[in-house]
Design an enzyme around this catalytic site. Structure first.
Site, PDB file in Angstrom:
ATOM      1  N   SER A   1      -2.999   0.666  -7.503  1.00 41.77           N
ATOM      2  CA  SER A   1      -3.642  -0.590  -7.121  1.00 41.77           C
ATOM      3  C   SER A   1      -2.853  -1.393  -6.091  1.00 41.77           C
ATOM      4  CB  SER A   1      -3.894  -1.390  -8.389  1.00 41.77           C
ATOM      5  OG  SER A   1      -4.914  -2.317  -8.175  1.00 41.77           O
ATOM      6  N   HIS A   2      -2.415  -2.597  -6.477  1.00 41.00           N
ATOM      7  CA  HIS A   2      -1.738  -3.468  -5.512  1.00 41.00           C
ATOM      8  C   HIS A   2      -0.249  -3.140  -5.394  1.00 41.00           C
ATOM      9  CE1 HIS A   2      -1.039  -5.055  -9.459  1.00 41.00           C
ATOM     10  NE2 HIS A   2      -0.011  -5.733  -8.977  1.00 41.00           N
TER      11      HIS A   2
ATOM     12  N   ASP B   1      -7.017  -5.329  -1.872  1.00 43.07           N
ATOM     13  CA  ASP B   1      -5.772  -4.631  -2.215  1.00 43.07           C
ATOM     14  C   ASP B   1      -5.894  -3.110  -2.008  1.00 43.07           C
ATOM     15  OD1 ASP B   1      -7.385  -3.958  -4.386  1.00 43.07           O
ATOM     16  OD2 ASP B   1      -5.741  -4.042  -5.821  1.00 43.07           O
TER      17      ASP B   1
ATOM     18  N   ASP C   1      -6.582  -0.512  -3.794  1.00 40.16           N
ATOM     19  CA  ASP C   1      -7.750   0.237  -4.261  1.00 40.16           C
ATOM     20  C   ASP C   1      -9.044  -0.565  -4.116  1.00 40.16           C
ATOM     21  OD1 ASP C   1      -6.933  -1.468  -6.326  1.00 40.16           O
ATOM     22  OD2 ASP C   1      -7.756  -0.175  -7.886  1.00 40.16           O
TER      23      ASP C   1
ATOM     24  N   ASP D   1     -10.168  -3.441  -5.109  1.00 35.91           N
ATOM     25  CA  ASP D   1     -10.847  -4.221  -6.150  1.00 35.91           C
ATOM     26  C   ASP D   1     -10.436  -5.691  -6.171  1.00 35.91           C
ATOM     27  OD1 ASP D   1      -8.349  -3.675  -7.178  1.00 35.91           O
ATOM     28  OD2 ASP D   1      -9.051  -2.868  -9.100  1.00 35.91           O
ATOM     29  N   ARG D   2      -9.347  -6.047  -5.484  1.00 33.98           N
ATOM     30  CA  ARG D   2      -8.951  -7.464  -5.449  1.00 33.98           C
ATOM     31  C   ARG D   2      -9.389  -8.116  -4.150  1.00 33.98           C
ATOM     32  NH1 ARG D   2      -3.050  -8.432  -8.076  1.00 33.98           N
ATOM     33  NH2 ARG D   2      -3.320  -7.042  -9.845  1.00 33.98           N
TER      34      ARG D   2
ATOM     35  N   LYS E   1     -13.706  -5.110 -10.995  1.00 34.98           N
ATOM     36  CA  LYS E   1     -13.650  -6.159 -10.000  1.00 34.98           C
ATOM     37  C   LYS E   1     -13.919  -5.523  -8.645  1.00 34.98           C
ATOM     38  CE  LYS E   1      -8.536  -6.223 -10.151  1.00 34.98           C
ATOM     39  NZ  LYS E   1      -8.189  -5.375 -11.301  1.00 34.98           N
TER      40      LYS E   1
HETATM   41  C1  VG1 Z   1      -2.378  -7.486 -13.201  1.00 34.56           C
HETATM   42  C2  VG1 Z   1      -3.203  -8.752 -13.181  1.00 34.56           C
HETATM   43  C3  VG1 Z   1      -4.488  -8.540 -13.953  1.00 34.56           C
HETATM   44  C4  VG1 Z   1      -5.249  -7.342 -13.357  1.00 34.56           C
HETATM   45  C5  VG1 Z   1      -4.350  -6.130 -13.354  1.00 34.56           C
HETATM   46  C6  VG1 Z   1      -4.990  -4.937 -12.701  1.00 34.56           C
HETATM   47  O1  VG1 Z   1      -2.026  -7.176 -14.525  1.00 34.56           O
HETATM   48  O2  VG1 Z   1      -2.470  -9.823 -13.719  1.00 34.56           O
HETATM   49  O3  VG1 Z   1      -5.244  -9.718 -13.889  1.00 34.56           O
HETATM   50  O4  VG1 Z   1      -6.398  -7.074 -14.103  1.00 34.56           O
HETATM   51  O5  VG1 Z   1      -3.145  -6.420 -12.660  1.00 34.56           O
HETATM   52  O6  VG1 Z   1      -5.336  -5.198 -11.370  1.00 34.56           O
HETATM   53  P1  VG1 Z   1      -0.602  -7.540 -15.148  1.00 34.56           P
HETATM   54  O7  VG1 Z   1      -0.606  -6.938 -16.513  1.00 34.56           O
HETATM   55  O8  VG1 Z   1       0.428  -6.955 -14.225  1.00 34.56           O
HETATM   56  O9  VG1 Z   1      -0.511  -9.026 -15.144  1.00 34.56           O
HETATM   57  V1  VG1 Z   1      -5.217  -3.967 -10.221  1.00 34.56           V
HETATM   58  O10 VG1 Z   1      -6.006  -4.493  -8.817  1.00 34.56           O
HETATM   59  O11 VG1 Z   1      -3.572  -3.825 -10.128  1.00 34.56           O
HETATM   60  O12 VG1 Z   1      -5.957  -2.741 -10.949  1.00 34.56           O
HETATM   61 CO    CO Z   2      -6.488  -3.120  -7.510  1.00 30.88          CO
END
Ligand code: VG1
Ligand code: CO
Length: 644
Positions: A172-173, A353, A355, A357-358, A462
């Site tokens: 992801s990010h 981001d 992938d 989704d953000r 998302k």
């Molecule tokens: C983080 C964010 C959460 C989000 C998750 C996955 O998780 O706070 O809101 O759903 O990333 O997003 P954490 O446990 O690190 O706070 V993604 O775009 O990284 O799949």
């Molecule tokens: Co993501």
């Protein structure tokens, strides 16, 4: 029978010259079904044999907030201790999915990734494990790349929603490339991220795994083959190359008025800047914003996926989307750079981001916090056909650490509103309440998280581009009666009017990354022991008074499942009587050490105070909370890694 699949592949990867040089196939070369491709999709039989290989369990495969994330070298099994890492994880996943499928082999699965370093190599390994396990149809997008929301859409609707799940290769990010992160998410049959019951079962299996299944004598799949091409790996298992865009485009077209947006974007003064951060969202943004809506190519920044995201941190926030933020006339704290001429700035700026989704949303000289964006989309539902058709959302939700800006709108507009633990999987049940559980219908549904995630029930993830289209739709509606030549209603106007009507929820988040796990736990224990289980009046006195402490737990209103320890909430009172809250949580998406997140929120009704930058308005609250939890003393950190 034994063989050393990942050891050989791991080595081959490290040595392969084509690896670092791998270029992204530009979206234009994507063959759209019945479209550009000149050659006819072919069928190849690979004639491979299914085998079972001995393996040893590997510790640490418990998925977090969304999937399992580790340094890519772990997945590549550079160390002997991680031998067969991908195979072990996928075997545990398939075994869990089969348990949920009455013990029967799976019929159809999608395998796609965000294009980061190790994407294509992992796809080849996974395909073999799935074929070894008798998965009948394996669908891979042409080029191997698909955004997470696009996978969710394809699971839901491609060939009538035939896929039983999707394996998404992404961290992801988190940054990608050698030395950086790789990860795997799993989405189930309605397109929703696997819930905790699934991921815990997977984890338990990974600790007992003795063998995995795969195939031998299979050559690699050509990921750039034409859409429709099939590769029969064994008698019972076939890979089909699918179009990455189809299902997702269909789902977006069901939500928005593409023709209207196309016209709106031709108006003088309407310009949009989108930053793909070299992630998987870029080709989808090109398809939607340029090919469909007709915006010029110059509207897209960094929209070609790269294996290392162009060495950037693909997290769309004020810090990591710095160029976009500057181009939108903003400073890193979200306040406006007044020296830039307002009229020279694009009307809307957005970033996605790794992938896809953000989303980050900004107007000219106006950063919209994700919590505010969610509340504003809710209050402007008339602008979004998906909601308007149904007379508004039937349910809305936010993750608990997100601000209460949404709640205020939901109350005013009489919409049921939920507060869930962090992670999209918790929204999935609410959205699918009727579809999966025959319960209350909350669709159309709107939800979001403070971490730059927004979406609706068009899919079960998302969706970065959905948020961009939602804001374009809001701007279109706000300007429908503005005559040509008159100044257009801006994002800033919409935001200010919203605050004037509902008050402003000042909000920001401090992240302390890569903290030693023991120290991070000490911080959490201190809050729990001294304030939640102890007594808030024992807190050292200060201007801003600590008046309450609790630990968030959640009982899912749809399936009754419970989740505990989802964040420690401290409530405060200012001498003026104003209230505020600070939440502490440990991240579940990191790959090394622990990340402490501190979420700050303060409500301000007084319009004359709305113009302050959030980090400034919240500074004294932050200082007070940090001293109460002994952050510096326990972690050695004088300041956060990043403030968003
Ligand atoms: C983080 C964010 C959460 C989000 C998750 C996955 O998780 O706070 O809101 O759903 O990333 O997003 P954490 O446990 O690190 O706070 V993604 O775009 O990284 O799949
Ligand atoms: Co993501």
């Amino acid at each position: 029978m034994k063989f050393h699949l990942s050891a050989t592949i791991g080595l081959a990867l490290l040595c392969s010259p084509s690896y670092s040089a791998r270029a992204w196939t530009t979206p234009a070369t994507f063959a759209v079904r019945g479209g550009a491709s000149s050659s006819v999709p072919s069928s190849t039989s690979l004639g491979a044999t299914a085998i079972e290989v001995d393996t040893k369990p590997i510790e640490g495969m418990r998925p977090g907030t969304s999937g399992l994330r580790k340094k890519v070298e772990v997945w590549q099994a550079v160390d002997e201790a991680n031998k067969n890492y991908v195979e072990n994880f996928i075997q545990s996943l398939v075994d869990t999915a089969m348990d949920n499928n009455e013990g029967k082999p799976l019929d159809t699965l999608i395998v796609a990734g965000d294009g980061r370093y190790f994407n294509n190599e992992a796809i080849q390994i996974i395909v073999k494990v799935l074929a070894g396990n008798g998965v009948k149809n394996i669908w891979i997008p042409q080029g191997g790349i698909m955004s997470t929301p696009a996978v969710s859409a394809a699971i839901r609707t491609l060939e009538g929603g035939k896929a039983q799940g999707g394996i998404v290769l992404t961290a992801s990010h988190n940054p990608g490339g050698p030395g950086e992160d790789f990860g795997i998410k799993y989405n189930e049959g309605y397109g929703q991220p696997a819930g905790e019951e699934f991921t815990e079962a997977l984890y338990a299996k990974s600790l007992e795994l003795k063998t995995f299944k795969t195939v031998e004598d299979a050559s690699d799949i050509d990921l750039n083959a034409d859409v429709g091409t099939t590769f029969e790996i064994t008698d019972g298992s076939t890979v089909t190359i699918i179009d990455p865009f189809d299902s997702y485009m269909e789902s977006l077209k069901g939500c928005f008025d593409f023709d209207g947006l196309k016209k709106f974007c031709q108006r003088d003064g309407v310009s949009i800047l989108y930053d793909g951060m070299h992630g998987a969202g870029g080709p989808f943004a090109k398809k939607v914003l340029v090919d469909e809506i007709g915006l010029p190519e110059s509207s897209l920044l960094r929209s070609d996926p790269r294996i290392d995201f162009g060495k950037c941190h693909p997290d769309p926030n004020l810090t990591y989307a710095a160029d976009l933020v500057k181009k939108m006339g903003l400073k890193a704290d979200g306040s406006s750079e007044e020296s830039v001429d307002f009229d020279s700035i694009p009307m809307l700026g957005a970033a996605n981001d790794g992938d896809g989704d953000r989303n980050l949303i900004a107007g000219a000289q106006c950063f919209v916090t994700p919590s505010d964006s969610l509340a504003m989309i809710c209050d402007n539902w008339e602008a979004i056909p998906h909601f308007a058709k149904a007379g508004g959302p039937k349910g809305v939700a936010r993750s608990m650490p997100s601000s209460a800006a949404l709640d205020v709108v939901a109350e005013a507009r009489d919409i049921p509103c939920f507060s869930t633990p962090t992670g999209w999987k918790f929204f999935g049940n609410l959205m699918s309440s009727k579809e999966m559980f025959d319960g209350t219908d909350y669709t159309p549904f709107l939800c979001g998280e403070e971490s730059f995630g927004t979406g609706s029930d068009h899919i079960r993830e998302k969706d970065g581009l959905w948020a961009v289209l939602a804001w374009m739709s809001i701007l279109m509606k706000a300007n429908e009666n503005v005559p040509e030549g008159e100044p257009l209603v801006s994002v800033k106007d919409i935001v200010k009017n919203h605050w004037a009507k509902y008050g402003r929820h000042f909000y920001c988040r401090y992240d302390y990354e890569a903290v030693e796990s023991d120290s991070a736990n000490e911080v959490m224990d201190l809050i729990r022991d001294s304030f939640v289980n102890g007594d808030v009046s024992s807190a050292e006195s200060g201007d801003i008074e600590l008046v309450g402490a609790e630990e968030f737990g959640y009982t899912d209103p749809v399936d009754g499942s419970t989740t505990s320890k989802q964040g420690l909430i401290l409530s405060f009172k200012y001498p003026s009587g104003d209230t505020a809250r600070v939440i502490f949580r440990l991240s579940g998406t990191g790959s090394a050490g622990a990340t402490i997140r501190m979420y700050l929120e303060k409500f301000e009704k007084d319009q004359s105070k709305h113009d302050e930058a959030a980090p400034v308005a919240l500074k004294s609250l932050a200082d007070r909370a940090l001293s109460l939890v002994k952050m510096t003393e326990l972690t050695g950190r004088e300041s956060p890694t990043v403030i968003t």
